[in-house]
Write a protein that holds these residues in place. Structure first.
Motif, mmCIF file in Angstrom:
data_model
loop_
_atom_site.group_PDB
_atom_site.id
_atom_site.type_symbol
_atom_site.label_atom_id
_atom_site.label_comp_id
_atom_site.label_asym_id
_atom_site.label_seq_id
_atom_site.Cartn_x
_atom_site.Cartn_y
_atom_site.Cartn_z
ATOM 1 N N VAL A 108 -48.034 1.500 19.538
ATOM 2 C CA VAL A 108 -48.200 0.119 19.106
ATOM 3 C C VAL A 108 -49.606 0.022 18.539
ATOM 4 O O VAL A 108 -50.589 0.245 19.249
ATOM 5 N N ARG A 160 -44.755 0.351 16.231
ATOM 6 C CA ARG A 160 -44.854 -1.063 15.901
ATOM 7 C C ARG A 160 -46.284 -1.370 15.438
ATOM 8 O O ARG A 160 -47.246 -0.749 15.904
ATOM 9 N N ASP A 217 -43.737 -5.191 22.691
ATOM 10 C CA ASP A 217 -43.373 -3.947 22.016
ATOM 11 C C ASP A 217 -43.616 -2.734 22.898
ATOM 12 O O ASP A 217 -42.868 -1.751 22.847
#
Length: 385
Positions: free
Chosen positions: A307, A327, A371
């Motif tokens: 992430v 992400r 996420d």
């Protein structure tokens, strides 16, 4: 036919052109030694790896020498991959920062001049790197070029807002090489995996990296701490990683997290790991959370879900391409929070203001952790951890 500077060459074939980022020119003949110029940090190396792999595929018998940094050698020496050796760059303006020693530069070129058949410039727009590359005396040269840079045999325009992986792949297309992969791949050595298991517990690990070369790309410590607390509450061991410069920030994150929950399994490994050990810990991690920085790119290269927290301009140049395993959270900041100067025109086109206030402070920890939780579940399914 396509024209590059003063050079006209055939495309490498319909299939190659279809798989390429840009034009695929005819490959050069009798290429046995290739030099690739790519200084900078760990992330810069990651961006170059798919292009180097493409060169190796096009010229399988060639020996590829990376002209890079000590950290590049520390990561690649003894590791399977397309790079045969790493030669440390001397300090030279625009190529490697520091106090230049002209005699050291001369010694470097004396030791390598005339050794290469093909020299590849993947280091910026070429104002400094193209003259450096040409001193190698290679039979052929390719790279990027700003309007004020010295020309190479074949070149493409350097346009700042382009993903660095695609930029490098477009360059090697000038030598007939086409992409075999769009992401860097770094093979984790068995001893690194063993060491990572010694450094961490048996449960799921979430790694955090709060550093970035440019302080404006750094997410606040309080936001990292919030993610750490939530990950620990969900049964994860949280380790904060980084080099010696990241130690104060890492310790602050641990301190803030333990202030919120004294029982949280959160600790710092910043400044304690070799690059090989970092590679192992990132591979051992279920998810890695970081700014736009080398460790995040390395985590992606070893196959760990990530992430990333980005400024919008850096997403274009350096963001992960897929979303199944990676992400990206980003801010839309267009002006310096202090002086209001337009920060969208970066690189050589505009001077940087003197302020270091974060461009990404507004990215919400809740969204980042959502996420993390989702990718942890994905990691459990795909990697069994």
């Amino acid at each position: 036919m396509t024209r590059q500077g003063n050079t006209t060459a055939d495309f490498g074939g319909r299939q190659d052109a279809a798989r390429s980022v840009g034009p695929v020119l005819a490959p050069f003949e009798d290429i046995r030694r290739i030099a690739v110029l790519r200084g900078g940090g760990l992330g810069d190396l990651m961006f170059a790896l798919p292009a180097i792999a493409a060169l190796k595929d096009r010229y399988p018998a060639a020996r590829i020498t990376l002209l890079g940094m000590p950290g590049h050698a520390a990561l690649l020496d003894g590791r399977p991959g397309p790079v045969s050796e790493v030669l440390e760059l001397p300090v030279s303006p625009g190529v490697r920062p520091g106090e230049e020693d002209a005699r050291a530069v001369d010694r470097f070129f004396a030791s390598v001049s005339g050794s290469f058949d093909l020299a590849v410039q993947l280091h910026g727009g070429g104002r400094n790197s193209n003259p450096f590359l040409l001193r190698l005396g290679a039979r052929h040269s390719i790279g990027t070029r700003t309007p004020d840079a010295v020309g190479l045999e074949r070149s493409i325009p350097y346009v700042y807002y382009q993903h660095e992986v695609f930029r490098a792949l477009e360059v090697v297309g000038l030598a007939g090489a086409v992409a075999q992969d769009l992401e860097p791949r770094v093979e984790v050595l068995p001893e690194e995996a063993v060491r990572a298991a010694q450094l961490t517990g048996p449960g799921p690990v979430v790694a955090l990296h709060p550093g970035a070369t440019d302080p404006r790309r750094r997410w606040p410590s309080s936001s990292f701490a919030e993610v750490a607390v939530r990950a620990a509450a969900d049964g994860c061991e949280v380790v904060v990683v980084g080099d010696a410069t990241d130690v104060p920030t890492a310790e602050e994150i641990v301190r803030l997290a333990l202030r919120t929950d004294p029982t949280a399994d959160v600790r710092s490994l910043a400044g304690q790991l070799t690059l090989g050990e970092l590679t192992g810990v990132l591979d051992r991690s279920a998810v890695m959370v970081g700014n736009d920085s080398g460790p995040r790119h390395l985590a992606q290269a070893v196959g760990t879900p990530t992430v990333g927290v980005y400024w919008i301009g850096n997403v274009i140049n350096a963001g992960a391409m897929g979303r199944s395993l990676h992400r990206v959270h980003f801010s839309w900041v267009a002006r310096c929070p202090v002086c209001g100067v337009d920060v969208r025109q970066v690189g050589w086109t505009a001077e940087r203001c003197e302020h270091d206030d974060s461009f990404v402070a507004a990215v919400p920890p809740d969204a980042v952790y959502a996420d993390v939780a989702e990718l942890r579940a994905t990691s459990l399914l795909l990697r069994g951890r």
